[in-house]
Design a protein around this motif. Structure first.
Motif, PDB file in Angstrom:
ATOM      1  N   MET A   1      -8.715 -79.293 -35.481  1.00 51.39           N
ATOM      2  CA  MET A   1      -9.297 -79.751 -36.745  1.00 51.39           C
ATOM      3  C   MET A   1     -10.821 -79.723 -36.766  1.00 51.39           C
ATOM      4  N   PRO A   2     -11.522 -80.335 -35.792  1.00 45.79           N
ATOM      5  CA  PRO A   2     -12.983 -80.251 -35.848  1.00 45.79           C
ATOM      6  C   PRO A   2     -13.496 -78.824 -35.745  1.00 45.79           C
ATOM      7  N   MET A   3     -12.787 -77.986 -34.989  1.00 44.37           N
ATOM      8  CA  MET A   3     -13.227 -76.604 -34.892  1.00 44.37           C
ATOM      9  C   MET A   3     -13.145 -75.930 -36.256  1.00 44.37           C
ATOM     10  N   LEU A   4     -12.031 -76.159 -36.956  1.00 44.03           N
ATOM     11  CA  LEU A   4     -11.882 -75.556 -38.275  1.00 44.03           C
ATOM     12  C   LEU A   4     -12.923 -76.104 -39.239  1.00 44.03           C
ATOM     13  N   ALA A   5     -13.222 -77.401 -39.146  1.00 42.10           N
ATOM     14  CA  ALA A   5     -14.201 -77.977 -40.068  1.00 42.10           C
ATOM     15  C   ALA A   5     -15.586 -77.371 -39.828  1.00 42.10           C
ATOM     16  N   LEU A   6     -15.953 -77.150 -38.570  1.00 37.39           N
ATOM     17  CA  LEU A   6     -17.243 -76.529 -38.279  1.00 37.39           C
ATOM     18  C   LEU A   6     -17.302 -75.111 -38.827  1.00 37.39           C
ATOM     19  N   ILE A   7     -16.201 -74.371 -38.652  1.00 36.77           N
ATOM     20  CA  ILE A   7     -16.188 -73.003 -39.152  1.00 36.77           C
ATOM     21  C   ILE A   7     -16.290 -73.002 -40.672  1.00 36.77           C
TER      22      ILE A   7
ATOM     23  N   TRP B   1      -6.123 -64.406 -29.125  1.00 36.29           N
ATOM     24  CA  TRP B   1      -6.438 -64.987 -30.427  1.00 36.29           C
ATOM     25  C   TRP B   1      -7.029 -66.379 -30.295  1.00 36.29           C
ATOM     26  N   VAL B   2      -6.447 -67.199 -29.419  1.00 40.22           N
ATOM     27  CA  VAL B   2      -6.987 -68.552 -29.262  1.00 40.22           C
ATOM     28  C   VAL B   2      -8.392 -68.482 -28.684  1.00 40.22           C
ATOM     29  N   GLY B   3      -8.610 -67.532 -27.771  1.00 34.34           N
ATOM     30  CA  GLY B   3      -9.951 -67.370 -27.226  1.00 34.34           C
ATOM     31  C   GLY B   3     -10.958 -67.001 -28.299  1.00 34.34           C
ATOM     32  N   LEU B   4     -10.556 -66.111 -29.201  1.00 35.15           N
ATOM     33  CA  LEU B   4     -11.455 -65.727 -30.294  1.00 35.15           C
ATOM     34  C   LEU B   4     -11.731 -66.911 -31.205  1.00 35.15           C
TER      35      LEU B   4
ATOM     36  N   THR C   1     -15.641 -70.896 -33.083  1.00 36.42           N
ATOM     37  CA  THR C   1     -16.113 -72.277 -33.229  1.00 36.42           C
ATOM     38  C   THR C   1     -17.460 -72.470 -32.566  1.00 36.42           C
ATOM     39  N   ILE C   2     -17.612 -71.921 -31.367  1.00 34.14           N
ATOM     40  CA  ILE C   2     -18.887 -72.090 -30.664  1.00 34.14           C
ATOM     41  C   ILE C   2     -20.003 -71.403 -31.445  1.00 34.14           C
ATOM     42  N   ALA C   3     -19.697 -70.234 -32.023  1.00 38.72           N
ATOM     43  CA  ALA C   3     -20.720 -69.554 -32.822  1.00 38.72           C
ATOM     44  C   ALA C   3     -21.109 -70.393 -34.026  1.00 38.72           C
ATOM     45  N   ALA C   4     -20.115 -70.995 -34.689  1.00 43.79           N
ATOM     46  CA  ALA C   4     -20.410 -71.831 -35.856  1.00 43.79           C
ATOM     47  C   ALA C   4     -21.242 -73.038 -35.449  1.00 43.79           C
ATOM     48  N   THR C   5     -20.886 -73.643 -34.304  1.00 39.08           N
ATOM     49  CA  THR C   5     -21.641 -74.814 -33.858  1.00 39.08           C
ATOM     50  C   THR C   5     -23.076 -74.443 -33.533  1.00 39.08           C
ATOM     51  N   LEU C   6     -23.275 -73.277 -32.893  1.00 35.49           N
ATOM     52  CA  LEU C   6     -24.638 -72.859 -32.581  1.00 35.49           C
ATOM     53  C   LEU C   6     -25.418 -72.596 -33.849  1.00 35.49           C
ATOM     54  N   LEU C   7     -24.752 -71.955 -34.822  1.00 38.36           N
ATOM     55  CA  LEU C   7     -25.439 -71.713 -36.094  1.00 38.36           C
ATOM     56  C   LEU C   7     -25.891 -73.018 -36.706  1.00 38.36           C
TER      57      LEU C   7
END
Lengths: 258, 174
Positions: A152-158, B9-12, B17-23
């Motif tokens: 869930m938090p991962m999806l919200a960040l994306i 797929w899970v790795g991607l 997510t890490i890319a979004a967090t860095l952004l």
């Protein structure tokens, strides 16, 4: 007379279902992590997280674009169109990101979880697991729970990141807002610990609540086809109400009177 | 059993997510001078701080040199005192005669402290170079602002009601 009787009965049923769901959660949470459980959790993350990516990213993109469009038409009246950046990013990071992601997640992944576990119950797979001395909570419910809480938090960040980029596309490329103002005023206004981290905390709480409701409704449904359909509907409805109610409480705690 | 495809797929998903967090962390959130590190403190008293808040910026000609760290009332005189933290990059740059005023960015924007650097008397320059008063503690003779000193030349925030009152009185005189 009958009315009071029914009222009492439904109150007692509600309280007992809260208790039963807590017992189920306790049984599912305190599963010792073994390598097998981690593999199951990753498999569930694929089902619950990766397969929700498309709807989350597309929704995020469009919501960011719409916010930029609507925001621009109002801000341009005050000559403040440079503030489009903080407008889009603060709305997404603080509110829309966690809440809309949680609602979409409840509709897509929550209902799928409920239907899956409800069908396992109806076809007696859960009882057969118990017969084989495999704890169905540990084997079936716990991986799905952790997969949901992590995804869930991962999806919200994306969602938030895609929305901000969508706002950039509409605001800067189509409507002519200055690119430098978009990013620099956003950087001056958005704070990591106040906005982004609070959004992440909200999405973790929402994920926990959605997955808990979904798993409990599936686990405790009446094992017929009608029962499964009722449980799936109730998952979506109750999750949505819980998300919106918790959102108000969390917002009041985080951003309100302090 | 999970196939290789699922794992990819899970790795991607995690990578995205890490890319979004860095952004969000680097491009969106505040990358202000809070990472600057070393600062030194100055004090100032104002009659009215207006809308100044802790963490408001201190700017010299628009360039951020520090932040407001604390706002409190002096116990004896009940006058607002403001404590500033200026980046150590600007140690020994602002003379004792510098002035502070509370300004507003834009028309309705947030308030910040503007620092107007003062002047140094020519005889003080001699004192700095020959007697080296700015290099050994205590720095009381140093004509530059040093840690813990108070800035005396301050202009308070403009309060709208006072302005209106002044305007009406000046109209009444005519």
């Amino acid at each position: 007379m009958k009315f009071l009787q029914n009222l009492g009965k439904s109150t007692l049923e509600t309280i007992s279902s809260v208790g039963a769901s807590s017992i189920m959660l306790y049984g599912a949470l305190f599963a010792l992590p073994t390598w097998k459980n981690v593999r199951l959790t990753i498999a569930q993350m694929h089902v619950v997280g990766v397969q929700s990516l498309l709807i989350i990213m597309v929704s995020g993109l469009f919501i960011g674009m719409v916010m930029a469009l609507q925001g621009y038409t109002i801000l341009v009246n005050y000559g403040a169109e440079g503030s489009l950046g903080p407008m889009v990013s603060l709305s997404l990071l603080r509110e829309l990101g966690p809440v809309v992601t949680a609602l979409l997640f409840a509709g897509r992944a929550g209902s799928a979880l409920t239907a899956e576990i409800g069908l396992m119950k109806a076809t007696e797979q859960l009882s057969s697991l118990e017969m084989m001395a495999v704890d169905p909570l540990r084997r079936v419910v716990s991986p799905r729970f952790w997969a949901g809480v992590i995804s869930m938090p991962m999806l919200a960040l994306i969602f938030s990141a895609t929305g901000i980029l969508g706002g950039h596309v509409v605001g800067v490329d189509w409507l002519g807002v200055d690119a430098g103002s978009y990013w620099s005023i956003m950087q001056a206004t958005v704070e990591w610990d106040k906005d982004v981290v609070n959004g992440i905390i909200k999405s973790i709480v929402f994920g926990l609540v959605v997955v808990w409701i979904a798993l409990y409704k599936g686990y405790s449904c009446i094992p017929t086809s009608e029962g499964i359909s009722k449980a799936t509907t109730e998952t979506v409805v109750f999750s949505s109400l819980a998300i919106l109610g918790l959102d108000f409480i969390l917002t009041a705690l985080m951003f309100g009177i302090s | 059993m999970i196939s290789k495809r699922t794992e990819i797929w899970v790795g991607l998903f995690v990578a995205l997510t890490i890319a979004a967090t860095l952004l969000l962390a680097l491009r969106v959130a505040n990358q202000g001078m809070s990472g600057g590190g070393e600062t030194y403190k100055l004090n100032a008293r104002f009659d009215n701080i207006g809308g100044l808040k802790p963490r408001s910026s201190v700017k010299v000609g628009g360039v951020v040199v520090g932040r407001v760290s604390r706002i409190y009332l002096d116990e004896q005189d009940l006058i607002p005192m403001v404590e500033l933290e200026i980046s150590s990059e600007y140690l020994l740059t602002f003379p004792d005669t510098s002035g502070l005023s509370i300004l507003t960015s834009g028309l309705l924007g947030e308030q910040f402290i503007g620092l107007q650097p003062g002047f140094i008397f020519p005889e003080d320059i001699v004192m700095i170079e020959e007697d080296k008063v700015c290099e050994t503690a205590p720095y009381t003779d140093c004509p530059y602002l040093t840690a813990g000193e108070e800035v005396f030349d301050t202009k308070s925030a403009l309060v709208l009601e006072d302005l209106i009152g002044q305007f009406l009185f000046s109209q009444g005189d005519e």
